[in-house]
Write an enzyme that holds these catalytic residues in place. Sequence first.
Site, PDB file in Angstrom:
ATOM      1  N   VAL A 111      43.047  48.181  30.400  1.00  0.00           N
ATOM      2  CA  VAL A 111      44.007  48.313  29.966  1.00  0.00           C
ATOM      3  C   VAL A 111      43.864  49.204  28.479  1.00  0.00           C
ATOM      4  O   VAL A 111      42.931  48.923  27.803  1.00  0.00           O
ATOM      5  CB  VAL A 111      44.637  46.881  29.360  1.00  0.00           C
ATOM      6  CG1 VAL A 111      45.704  46.845  28.574  1.00  0.00           C
ATOM      7  CG2 VAL A 111      44.752  46.001  30.475  1.00  0.00           C
TER       8      VAL A 111
ATOM      9  N   GLN B 287      35.794  46.128  22.829  1.00  0.00           N
ATOM     10  CA  GLN B 287      35.269  44.988  21.786  1.00  0.00           C
ATOM     11  C   GLN B 287      33.879  44.652  22.550  1.00  0.00           C
ATOM     12  O   GLN B 287      33.697  44.670  23.766  1.00  0.00           O
ATOM     13  CB  GLN B 287      35.854  43.717  21.686  1.00  0.00           C
ATOM     14  CG  GLN B 287      36.404  42.869  22.502  1.00  0.00           C
ATOM     15  CD  GLN B 287      37.260  41.578  22.162  1.00  0.00           C
ATOM     16  OE1 GLN B 287      38.346  41.829  21.609  1.00  0.00           O
ATOM     17  NE2 GLN B 287      36.680  40.326  22.359  1.00  0.00           N
TER      18      GLN B 287
ATOM     19  N   HIS C 124      39.140  39.960  31.484  1.00  0.00           N
ATOM     20  CA  HIS C 124      38.679  39.283  30.029  1.00  0.00           C
ATOM     21  C   HIS C 124      38.678  40.696  29.172  1.00  0.00           C
ATOM     22  O   HIS C 124      38.521  41.742  29.491  1.00  0.00           O
ATOM     23  CB  HIS C 124      37.200  38.875  30.077  1.00  0.00           C
ATOM     24  CG  HIS C 124      37.282  37.469  30.631  1.00  0.00           C
ATOM     25  ND1 HIS C 124      35.936  37.361  31.353  1.00  0.00           N
ATOM     26  CD2 HIS C 124      37.947  36.372  30.471  1.00  0.00           C
ATOM     27  CE1 HIS C 124      36.364  35.896  31.976  1.00  0.00           C
ATOM     28  NE2 HIS C 124      37.449  35.726  31.324  1.00  0.00           N
TER      29      HIS C 124
ATOM     30  N   THR D 128      44.496  47.745  24.392  1.00  0.00           N
ATOM     31  CA  THR D 128      43.461  46.613  24.005  1.00  0.00           C
ATOM     32  C   THR D 128      42.113  47.279  23.278  1.00  0.00           C
ATOM     33  O   THR D 128      41.424  48.025  24.099  1.00  0.00           O
ATOM     34  CB  THR D 128      43.242  45.542  25.059  1.00  0.00           C
ATOM     35  OG1 THR D 128      42.623  46.260  25.991  1.00  0.00           O
ATOM     36  CG2 THR D 128      44.523  44.790  25.166  1.00  0.00           C
TER      37      THR D 128
ATOM     38  N   LEU E 255      36.625  25.005  31.718  1.00  0.00           N
ATOM     39  CA  LEU E 255      37.960  24.698  31.419  1.00  0.00           C
ATOM     40  C   LEU E 255      38.993  25.094  32.688  1.00  0.00           C
ATOM     41  O   LEU E 255      40.111  24.474  32.660  1.00  0.00           O
ATOM     42  CB  LEU E 255      38.325  25.434  30.169  1.00  0.00           C
ATOM     43  CG  LEU E 255      37.956  24.791  28.910  1.00  0.00           C
ATOM     44  CD1 LEU E 255      38.299  25.539  27.728  1.00  0.00           C
ATOM     45  CD2 LEU E 255      38.332  23.465  28.512  1.00  0.00           C
TER      46      LEU E 255
ATOM     47  N   HIS F 240      45.484  31.886  30.039  1.00  0.00           N
ATOM     48  CA  HIS F 240      44.237  32.772  30.283  1.00  0.00           C
ATOM     49  C   HIS F 240      44.119  32.992  31.890  1.00  0.00           C
ATOM     50  O   HIS F 240      43.968  33.998  32.314  1.00  0.00           O
ATOM     51  CB  HIS F 240      43.226  31.939  29.299  1.00  0.00           C
ATOM     52  CG  HIS F 240      41.935  32.859  29.692  1.00  0.00           C
ATOM     53  ND1 HIS F 240      41.057  33.708  28.783  1.00  0.00           N
ATOM     54  CD2 HIS F 240      41.071  32.788  30.805  1.00  0.00           C
ATOM     55  CE1 HIS F 240      40.200  34.182  29.370  1.00  0.00           C
ATOM     56  NE2 HIS F 240      39.944  33.560  30.743  1.00  0.00           N
ATOM     57  N   GLU F 241      43.928  31.736  32.512  1.00  0.00           N
ATOM     58  CA  GLU F 241      43.976  31.665  34.099  1.00  0.00           C
ATOM     59  C   GLU F 241      44.905  32.529  34.360  1.00  0.00           C
ATOM     60  O   GLU F 241      44.644  33.427  35.597  1.00  0.00           O
ATOM     61  CB  GLU F 241      43.376  30.363  34.373  1.00  0.00           C
ATOM     62  CG  GLU F 241      42.402  29.846  33.704  1.00  0.00           C
ATOM     63  CD  GLU F 241      40.955  30.628  33.858  1.00  0.00           C
ATOM     64  OE1 GLU F 241      41.100  31.344  34.827  1.00  0.00           O
ATOM     65  OE2 GLU F 241      39.950  30.432  33.067  1.00  0.00           O
TER      66      GLU F 241
ATOM     67  N   HIS G 224      44.344  35.922  34.721  1.00  0.00           N
ATOM     68  CA  HIS G 224      43.671  36.592  35.771  1.00  0.00           C
ATOM     69  C   HIS G 224      44.278  36.676  36.979  1.00  0.00           C
ATOM     70  O   HIS G 224      44.148  37.570  37.969  1.00  0.00           O
ATOM     71  CB  HIS G 224      42.441  35.610  35.593  1.00  0.00           C
ATOM     72  CG  HIS G 224      41.307  35.560  34.589  1.00  0.00           C
ATOM     73  ND1 HIS G 224      40.673  37.073  34.214  1.00  0.00           N
ATOM     74  CD2 HIS G 224      40.702  34.751  34.063  1.00  0.00           C
ATOM     75  CE1 HIS G 224      39.934  36.572  33.272  1.00  0.00           C
ATOM     76  NE2 HIS G 224      39.899  35.240  32.998  1.00  0.00           N
TER      77      HIS G 224
ATOM     78  N   TRP H 265      36.826  41.852  26.830  1.00  0.00           N
ATOM     79  CA  TRP H 265      35.756  42.591  26.394  1.00  0.00           C
ATOM     80  C   TRP H 265      35.228  43.376  27.649  1.00  0.00           C
ATOM     81  O   TRP H 265      34.253  44.038  27.584  1.00  0.00           O
ATOM     82  CB  TRP H 265      34.789  41.614  25.740  1.00  0.00           C
ATOM     83  CG  TRP H 265      34.049  40.749  26.758  1.00  0.00           C
ATOM     84  CD1 TRP H 265      32.842  40.754  27.500  1.00  0.00           C
ATOM     85  CD2 TRP H 265      34.765  39.363  27.093  1.00  0.00           C
ATOM     86  NE1 TRP H 265      32.730  39.412  28.216  1.00  0.00           N
ATOM     87  CE2 TRP H 265      33.729  38.758  27.770  1.00  0.00           C
ATOM     88  CE3 TRP H 265      35.973  38.658  26.553  1.00  0.00           C
ATOM     89  CZ2 TRP H 265      34.306  37.308  28.398  1.00  0.00           C
ATOM     90  CZ3 TRP H 265      36.054  37.613  26.998  1.00  0.00           C
ATOM     91  CH2 TRP H 265      35.067  36.617  27.887  1.00  0.00           C
TER      92      TRP H 265
HETATM   93 ZN   LIG Z   1      38.677  34.239  32.018  1.00  0.00          ZN
END
Ligand SMILES: [Zn+2]
Length: 407
Positions: free
Chosen positions: A251, A257, A239, A254, A184, A229-230, A233, A241
């Site tokens: 961070v 996970q 990400h 958050t 994506l 999302h990008e 980054h 996780w």
């Molecule tokens: Zn990503």
Amino acid sequence: MAQDVRVLNNNGLDRAITRRACGSMEVLEAQLAADPTQAQRMAAIEAHAQRVLSNPSLQRTTAGTVIIPVVVHVLYNTAAQNISDAQVQSQIDVLNEDFRKLNADANNTPAQFAGLVADANVQFVLAKRDPNGAATTGVIHKLTKVNSWGTNDAMKNSKRGGDNAWDTSKYLNLWACNLGQGLLGYAQFPGGSASTDGVVILYSAFGSRAKFSGGTYTTTYDLGRTATHEVGHWLNLRHIWGDASCGTDQVSDTPTQQTSNYGCPAFPHVTCSNSGDMSMNYMDYTDDKCMYMFSTGQSTRMNALFASGGARASLLTSLGGTAPRAAAPTLATAYPNPASDVLNLSLPTGADASRAAVHVFDLTGHEMKQVGYNGQGQVRVSSLPRGLYYITVGTGTDVTRQRFEKE
Ligand SMILES: [Zn+2]
């Protein structure tokens, strides 16, 4: 030049997108392997971020919203890939909602995280001025022979069928293209090469069907969250996780996970002894409609880039989002100077020489009536005594005053 075009995936088929896939970490690994100095640059950026995070006095005040000028390079091999300016604008609108916590679905955040939903105080505007200072829409549409791309940055290189980045210290460059490989999008983190800095998004995941239904969209990824999302980054977010089992995203607010979530997970999905994954965070892998928040810690981390010494602080002084002022009217000029017989007038474009009002004065302001204007751009000055004079030329919109010498 056709021989410069490298077709990376010429089977003509797009791999079906069965779940979210982002190429950013794969690209980062390749860049780090190819350029050992990038790790040092990124370590310095991380150290700067941690300094800013641990010292609130270094953080930007919330009063100053960062305005980021954006140029969108739409690369197309088919008509469908040539997404419209309206579809592009719908993406900018989504970014401005998501990074300012103006998205209506932020209200879906579970109570456990509701207090962490952040306004990142970053806004995006399509460029109004290009790197040469000319007016622009901020959207470039470019036909290419490349039918499917990949993660090797060819779309950022005009010689490889792509389109070169605009000055990456002054603009966020977005490329909308047929990315290929079932991806994506992918972003380059701060600290990478300037010439490839920016974000690539699959054309059909670019923009929002909810905001502009007339576009070309991939179901499930049609609300513009891939770019959110990008760009996260691009603003140094990892990400959620941490790209490891129960890893860290650097961070603190958050939850840890275990790994990425897909689709629309029910809350809570408990892993790594947390009390629920923050799967609705933009930096997870959930569907567009099921991601709707950045956390306060992520916002602070992003904004560290704009603090003094930050890797993206140069954007704060970009003029890319400001329309150029209208060009100053070209004034009439008289030549040669000095002149002995005839002064020729060079009039602004569109000015009517027959209607120009021409007068010559000596330096004390007395008009010299003995000069003659022929109505066609020539002023006879042969009868003037030698010396210095002023000539004024009125063109209806401007009066030019120029000193000249009669020799
Ligand atoms: Zn990503």
